[in-house]
Design an enzyme around this catalytic site. Sequence first.
Site, short mmCIF file in Angstrom:
data_model
loop_
_atom_site.label_atom_id
_atom_site.label_comp_id
_atom_site.label_asym_id
_atom_site.label_seq_id
_atom_site.Cartn_x
_atom_site.Cartn_y
_atom_site.Cartn_z
N LYS A 131 0.94 -1.12 -0.17
CA LYS A 131 0.08 -0.13 -0.09
C LYS A 131 0.80 1.01 0.00
CE LYS A 131 -1.78 2.98 2.26
NZ LYS A 131 -1.61 4.51 1.85
N GLU B 207 9.09 2.01 11.26
CA GLU B 207 10.15 2.79 11.01
C GLU B 207 9.29 4.30 10.93
OE1 GLU B 207 11.93 6.08 9.80
OE2 GLU B 207 11.91 5.15 7.76
N CYS C 171 13.13 11.57 7.62
CA CYS C 171 12.66 11.30 8.88
C CYS C 171 14.13 11.33 9.87
CB CYS C 171 12.08 10.15 9.27
SG CYS C 171 13.07 8.55 8.22
N GLU D 30 8.34 16.77 15.23
CA GLU D 30 8.76 16.55 13.86
C GLU D 30 8.13 17.60 12.94
OE1 GLU D 30 10.17 12.83 11.42
OE2 GLU D 30 8.02 12.87 11.98
#
Length: 467
Positions: free
Chosen positions: A167, A242, A276, A374
């Site tokens: 996906k 992750e 990231c 973040e």
Amino acid sequence: MRKLYIGGAWTASVSGEAIDVVNPATEEIIDRVPAGAPADVEAAAMAARGAFPAWSAAGPEDRAKVLAAAAELLERRSADVAETIATDMGAPLRFALKVQTLMPAGVLASYARMAASHPRESRVGNSLVLREPVGVVAAITPWNYPLHQVICKVAPALAAGCTVVLKPSEVAPLAAYALAEILDEVGLPPGVFNLVSGRGQVVGEALAAHPEVDMVSFTGSTAAGRRVAALAAEGVKRVALELGGKSANIILPDADLTKAVTAGVANCFINSGQTCTAWTRMIVHRDQYDEAVGLAVEEARTYTVGDPFDDATRLGPLVSAVQRDRVVRYINRGQEEGARLVAGGTERPLPRGYYVEPTVFAGVEPGMAIEQEEIFGPVLSIIPYTTEDQAVRIADGTRYGLSGAVWAGTEERAVAVARRLRTGQVTVNGGRFNPSAPFGGYKQSGLGRELGEAGLAEYFELKSLQL
């Protein structure tokens, strides 16, 4: 509108609905992909389950041959794939070619080699220990590295003998479609790899909860990772996550300050900050703080914002209007909390496209939102410290632990500090990224590892035969 890839055939979604794919540099619709439905997930999962016995029983050399052919074909088509990524994701073309396409091709080739060479059994005393493929894998991937993150999951899963339902992100899905076309062309058996596009709340959740899925490998936000893990826990599935990061770049007083700041800005702004592992917090000794801020501002001004297909461009657009708005909110919040905006800001640098100026904050204190959360945009926070212990506390003072960097006058000193950090990866004095080394995080940056032998090991179950 494109179709889904299920059981070795291009198939229309039962939903009949589509999702627009938008070029973030022009804000124009460039393609449409199916908005998959739970019934599509059911079909893909059953196709993967049906293909699993033969694929898992195939000789390692047979699997290696198919993966090697796919890697070779991806490399041959790398220019076209890079243009696709530059168009639907917005990465500057040179970056899209080198990092977003050729590096994944190399990773795919490495797993072709490992498929043939990785030991599948060993002896421990009177036991024969077997490594067997975990089964059907649901791979759910993000938009920021839309091919690399797919390869990091699909390649080791296939090398291990697993079958896959992918996906991809609906925001930038076209590189995943290019990979599906390549796997189909090289003769991967039907059902071994399946692609179901769609929204995470529909397709992703259906995959994570599906009883025929044995493992879920997810890359994305920490909040979404928690949801995936909760759904998978109902079926006691293996989960690899992750997730987010808020990585620190510690610059010790004896380091080459100019080199460390220049590299730190580059790392923070890579992929327009949509990475990231980006070193979004620069931690500098108070005695060198003003100099470091000046160097960072000077370097930030060299990052030209523009068309991904223009050779002069160093920062492409953010991937979507939603992402741009998110970054702008954080820039405003940083100023509201008292940080000093010394470069960039919220003004649109171009009249069209989801662009944000390269932004630098000084006067950032631990605990501020821009220091803790973040942002996923080209926003750098520079934080002062007095002692080495304080620098380590600041670096470890978030919920994340994905990456980071340490700069010092000697490798020995930098390594000593790097060993203290609670994070999955640390760059020492500018060491190069190694795509064969384990990649993953501590704390809320995730579970498990990708890349290299460690990435392959995620897709095996262990069985002991007592002889």
